[in-house]
Design a protein around this motif. Structure first.
Motif, PDB file in Angstrom:
ATOM      1  N   CYS A 187       0.940  -1.245   0.014  1.00  0.00           N
ATOM      2  CA  CYS A 187       0.084  -0.025   0.089  1.00  0.00           C
ATOM      3  C   CYS A 187       0.960   1.032  -0.093  1.00  0.00           C
ATOM      4  N   ASP A 188       1.997   1.053   0.912  1.00  0.00           N
ATOM      5  CA  ASP A 188       2.865   2.361   0.828  1.00  0.00           C
ATOM      6  C   ASP A 188       3.351   2.801  -0.425  1.00  0.00           C
ATOM      7  N   ARG A 189       3.503   1.893  -1.504  1.00  0.00           N
ATOM      8  CA  ARG A 189       3.909   2.262  -2.846  1.00  0.00           C
ATOM      9  C   ARG A 189       2.794   2.029  -3.902  1.00  0.00           C
ATOM     10  N   PHE A 190       1.862   1.738  -3.619  1.00  0.00           N
ATOM     11  CA  PHE A 190       0.573   1.681  -4.562  1.00  0.00           C
ATOM     12  C   PHE A 190       0.388   2.809  -5.503  1.00  0.00           C
ATOM     13  N   ALA A 191       0.377   3.991  -4.859  1.00  0.00           N
ATOM     14  CA  ALA A 191      -0.250   5.112  -5.688  1.00  0.00           C
ATOM     15  C   ALA A 191       0.843   5.454  -6.844  1.00  0.00           C
ATOM     16  N   VAL A 192       2.262   5.444  -6.441  1.00  0.00           N
ATOM     17  CA  VAL A 192       3.373   5.796  -7.301  1.00  0.00           C
ATOM     18  C   VAL A 192       3.516   4.433  -8.275  1.00  0.00           C
ATOM     19  N   GLU A 193       3.408   3.356  -8.036  1.00  0.00           N
ATOM     20  CA  GLU A 193       3.588   2.314  -8.881  1.00  0.00           C
ATOM     21  C   GLU A 193       2.608   2.084 -10.018  1.00  0.00           C
ATOM     22  N   MET A 194       1.232   2.359  -9.375  1.00  0.00           N
ATOM     23  CA  MET A 194      -0.131   2.270 -10.315  1.00  0.00           C
ATOM     24  C   MET A 194      -0.354   3.498 -10.783  1.00  0.00           C
ATOM     25  N   GLY A 195      -0.037   4.497 -10.357  1.00  0.00           N
ATOM     26  CA  GLY A 195      -0.230   5.843 -10.983  1.00  0.00           C
ATOM     27  C   GLY A 195      -1.674   6.277 -10.588  1.00  0.00           C
ATOM     28  N   ILE A 196      -1.972   5.734  -9.386  1.00  0.00           N
ATOM     29  CA  ILE A 196      -3.349   6.396  -9.041  1.00  0.00           C
ATOM     30  C   ILE A 196      -3.573   6.629  -7.419  1.00  0.00           C
ATOM     31  N   ASN A 197      -4.049   7.688  -7.088  1.00  0.00           N
ATOM     32  CA  ASN A 197      -4.202   8.015  -5.803  1.00  0.00           C
ATOM     33  C   ASN A 197      -5.230   7.210  -5.162  1.00  0.00           C
ATOM     34  N   VAL A 198      -4.819   6.316  -3.844  1.00  0.00           N
ATOM     35  CA  VAL A 198      -5.830   5.757  -3.121  1.00  0.00           C
ATOM     36  C   VAL A 198      -5.706   6.249  -1.818  1.00  0.00           C
ATOM     37  N   TRP A 199      -5.227   7.413  -1.544  1.00  0.00           N
ATOM     38  CA  TRP A 199      -5.513   8.134  -0.052  1.00  0.00           C
ATOM     39  C   TRP A 199      -5.014   7.338   0.976  1.00  0.00           C
ATOM     40  N   PHE A 200      -4.045   6.514   0.978  1.00  0.00           N
ATOM     41  CA  PHE A 200      -3.469   5.545   1.822  1.00  0.00           C
ATOM     42  C   PHE A 200      -2.667   6.395   2.834  1.00  0.00           C
ATOM     43  N   ARG A 201      -2.967   6.088   4.185  1.00  0.00           N
ATOM     44  CA  ARG A 201      -2.294   6.692   5.222  1.00  0.00           C
ATOM     45  C   ARG A 201      -2.259   5.796   6.460  1.00  0.00           C
ATOM     46  N   ARG A 202      -1.034   5.918   6.897  1.00  0.00           N
ATOM     47  CA  ARG A 202      -0.645   5.176   8.197  1.00  0.00           C
ATOM     48  C   ARG A 202      -0.969   5.805   9.294  1.00  0.00           C
ATOM     49  N   SER A 203      -2.294   5.963   9.722  1.00  0.00           N
ATOM     50  CA  SER A 203      -2.454   6.588  10.957  1.00  0.00           C
ATOM     51  C   SER A 203      -2.817   5.582  12.242  1.00  0.00           C
ATOM     52  N   GLY A 204      -2.731   4.456  11.848  1.00  0.00           N
ATOM     53  CA  GLY A 204      -2.803   3.555  13.058  1.00  0.00           C
ATOM     54  C   GLY A 204      -4.154   2.982  13.299  1.00  0.00           C
ATOM     55  N   TYR A 205      -4.353   2.019  14.166  1.00  0.00           N
ATOM     56  CA  TYR A 205      -5.652   1.255  14.579  1.00  0.00           C
ATOM     57  C   TYR A 205      -5.501   1.245  15.942  1.00  0.00           C
ATOM     58  N   LEU A 206      -6.491   1.536  16.743  1.00  0.00           N
ATOM     59  CA  LEU A 206      -6.626   1.707  18.154  1.00  0.00           C
ATOM     60  C   LEU A 206      -7.741   0.891  18.361  1.00  0.00           C
ATOM     61  N   PHE A 207      -7.479  -0.267  19.141  1.00  0.00           N
ATOM     62  CA  PHE A 207      -8.526  -1.290  19.557  1.00  0.00           C
ATOM     63  C   PHE A 207      -8.893  -0.927  20.972  1.00  0.00           C
ATOM     64  N   LEU A 208     -10.167  -0.597  21.327  1.00  0.00           N
ATOM     65  CA  LEU A 208     -10.471  -0.411  22.641  1.00  0.00           C
ATOM     66  C   LEU A 208     -11.149  -1.630  23.277  1.00  0.00           C
ATOM     67  N   ALA A 209     -10.465  -1.873  24.700  1.00  0.00           N
ATOM     68  CA  ALA A 209     -10.737  -3.246  25.268  1.00  0.00           C
ATOM     69  C   ALA A 209     -11.323  -2.839  26.392  1.00  0.00           C
ATOM     70  N   PRO A 210     -13.207  -3.143  26.528  1.00  0.00           N
ATOM     71  CA  PRO A 210     -13.711  -2.617  27.499  1.00  0.00           C
ATOM     72  C   PRO A 210     -13.825  -3.818  28.571  1.00  0.00           C
ATOM     73  N   THR A 211     -13.340  -4.743  28.477  1.00  0.00           N
ATOM     74  CA  THR A 211     -13.513  -5.968  29.789  1.00  0.00           C
ATOM     75  C   THR A 211     -12.089  -6.322  29.915  1.00  0.00           C
ATOM     76  N   ALA A 212     -12.007  -7.032  31.125  1.00  0.00           N
ATOM     77  CA  ALA A 212     -10.675  -7.585  31.744  1.00  0.00           C
ATOM     78  C   ALA A 212     -10.307  -8.767  30.691  1.00  0.00           C
ATOM     79  N   GLU A 213     -10.924  -9.236  30.045  1.00  0.00           N
ATOM     80  CA  GLU A 213     -10.897 -10.499  29.287  1.00  0.00           C
ATOM     81  C   GLU A 213     -10.455  -9.706  27.976  1.00  0.00           C
ATOM     82  N   GLN A 214     -10.853  -8.574  27.355  1.00  0.00           N
ATOM     83  CA  GLN A 214     -10.405  -8.231  26.134  1.00  0.00           C
ATOM     84  C   GLN A 214      -9.108  -7.589  26.258  1.00  0.00           C
TER      85      GLN A 214
END
Ligand SMILES: Cc1cc2nc3c(=O)[nH]c(=O)nc-3n(C[C@H](O)[C@H](O)[C@H](O)COP(=O)(O)OP(=O)(O)OC[C@H]3O[C@@H](n4cnc5c(N)ncnc54)[C@H](O)[C@@H]3O)c2cc1C
Length: 496
Positions: A187-214
């Motif tokens: 994905c990092d290089r898709f736009a350049v290699e394929m010549g199309i903007n895919v608006w990829f951004r690495r802004s992270g994933y935040l998984f919220l864990a509401p229970t002790a088990e999670q």
């Protein structure tokens, strides 16, 4: 002369519509998906008629300019108002278009295509979603150029054009972590290699864990992630609030944070793969439905379609939620179960949300698109099996409640559009890959809620493997036969 705007919400000009038509996007839905017209706050009210007129002038048929499906809600509605509805009292099936018994889906009669079907192809891929198109591209790159992709609708008609665009390496098995990590690199290089903007951004994933088990679950995962070289950390509410200050800290005990995960805009990803595959010699034929297969002994010899027959050496079934039905046309039985998942977008807001946020347990997820919209979904445990793509008020109510609980300020934000697609679910939440039933009848299905993010990496390996570059672990692990031998660990970090 100034730019002649046809869609004021999304800044789409008449020239862009003309360019889309010239590039082969003849029907209104495809032109919408390639230009973005009609996806803004007015939902097409100001542009559809003008664009339809233009497409007719350019040579489209009346069938091709049928207006795209109106997506509820009709007016932008604040999430707080939807959260006040009781989802338990709302039906699961409102908005589902009911076809009369025996009705045929719209086929080529409604969408005549200029390009004829070839009488034969080395490889026929059934399904023009991300899986089919990425495999076509990777095969073509390796010199297998006589590849034909058959798609029953327009590109992006299936789950690949309807998903949340999340790309994360936070999985629970080394195989999935490695595949997704590789996809992130691609994905990092898709736009350049394929010549199309895919608006990829690495802004992270935040998984919220509401229970002790999670919390224990994300701690175990983080340990594995560290061993696999990811930067996942388990953070407390204070640190999570530094990433997304608007979260309600009472709603979770800890969170799994990987700043390297990302989000992409799916539509141009498909256009990129399709156009690069075609530039290398592959053929992509839309509005062409596969209706059967000819077989001789252990081999499939031809693919039958509603536009004629194509003899072939190899078939890859990459038909997403329809894969079970397509495989059944050759007498092959897949355990895949299609299940609807709904999703929505809100009005655009100034940028405020970095990562994709997901709540473990209830399946809520949302991120902010590069256009400023909040894009989010949530599965429904009561959703019955079936290929159903209608939208429900029940989903809006369930999503709104969960979203406003997680970020109270979302209550003020208005929903402008909702739609649905199907997960293609297997018993262990892993894909079905490799030949099944016939030696040259390959499967590439069962990607549940993560097929978009897996596709770039899977396609590379599929093409290497088909081109005879040695054995590959995933084509030994994820065969159809595993369900009899019970060999594969279940992937349970599914969201949605
Ligand atoms: C709401 C939602 C959110 C999701 N979020 C994410 C996410 O954030 N990240 C992620 O990685 N994944 C996500 N997914 C899952 C992802 O979208 C899918 O796993 C992926 O798109 C599957 O790709 P595919 O190519 O296998 O199937 P599809 O994209 O469905 O393509 C299959 C194609 O086959 C065509 N077809 C079917 N039958 C025939 C036939 N008989 N002849 C010819 N063509 C045929 C269909 O029209 C379709 O276009 C989400 C899915 C949904 C529904």
């Amino acid at each position: 002369m100034g730019k002649r705007l046809v869609c004021a919400c999304e800044d789409v000009s008449l020239d862009e519509v003309r360019r889309a038509f010239a590039a082969g996007h003849r029907d209104l839905e495809s032109v919408k998906r390639v230009t973005g017209l009609g996806t803004g706050p007015c939902q097409g009210k100001s542009c559809v008629a003008r664009v339809a007129q233009e497409l007719l002038r350019l040579g489209a048929t009346p069938a091709e300019i049928q207006p795209f499906t109106a997506r509820t809600p009709v007016q932008p509605v604040p999430l707080a108002a939807l959260a006040a509805l009781d989802p338990a009292g709302l039906p699961l099936d409102d908005g589902v278009p009911l076809a009369p018994p025996g009705a045929e889906p719209p086929g080529p009669a409604a969408h005549p295509q200029a390009d004829p079907l070839p009488p034969r192809a080395d490889v026929v891929i059934v399904g023009g979603g991300i899986q089919g198109l990425s495999i076509a591209y990777e095969l073509a790159r390796r010199g297998v150029r006589d590849v034909l992709v058959l798609e029953q609708g327009y590109l992006n008609a299936g789950a690949s054009g309807r998903n949340g665009g999340g790309v994360r390496a936070q999985w629970t098995t080394p195989t999935m972590i490695r595949l997704a990590s590789r996809s992130l690199e691609l994905c990092d290089r898709f736009a350049v290699e394929m010549g199309i903007n895919v608006w990829f951004r690495r802004s992270g994933y935040l998984f919220l864990a509401p229970t002790a088990e999670q919390v224990s679950r994300i701690e175990r995962n983080a340990e594995l992630h560290r061993r696999e070289g990811l930067r996942t950390r388990v953070v407390g509410p204070d640190e999570a609030l530094q990433v997304v200050p608007e979260l309600d800290p009472r709603r979770f005990r800890a969170a799994a944070w990987n700043p390297d995960d990302g989000v992409v805009f799916p539509w141009p990803f498909l256009w990129g793969y399709a156009s690069r595959a075609e530039a290398l010699g592959a053929k992509v034929r839309t509005f062409t439905r596969v209706t059967g297969f000819d077989t001789a002994g252990p081999r499939v010899t031809a693919v039958r379609t509603d536009r004629g027959r194509v003899a072939c050496e190899l078939v890859v079934v990459a038909a997403g939620a329809w894969s079970r039905d397509v495989a059944a046309l050759a007498g092959v039985s897949l355990p895949n179960r299609p299940t609807r998942h709904e999703i929505l977008v809100t009005e655009p807001l100034k940028p405020w949300l970095g990562p994709l946020v997901s709540v473990l347990g209830n399946g809520l997820y949302f991120s902010q698109s590069q256009r400023g919209e909040i894009v989010g979904g949530m599965g429904d445990p009561d959703e019955p099996e079936g290929v159903v793509q209608g939208s429900t008020l029940r989903f809006l109510a369930r999503f709104a409640r969960a979203a406003v609980e997680t970020v109270p300020r979302l209550g003020e934000v208005k929903v402008i559009r909702q739609w649905a697609g199907c997960y293609d679910v297997t018993p262990d939440n892993n894909p079905v890959l490799g030949p099944a039933g016939f030696e040259n009848f390959h499967q590439c299905s069962g990607f549940v809620g993560h097929g978009f993010m897996m596709a770039p990496a899977v396609a590379e390996r599929y093409a290497d493997w088909l081109a005879g570059r040695g054995k590959d672990e995933i084509f030994e692990r994820f065969t159809l036969g595993r369900f009899e031998s019970g060999a594969v660990a279940r992937e349970d970090f599914i969201i949605g």
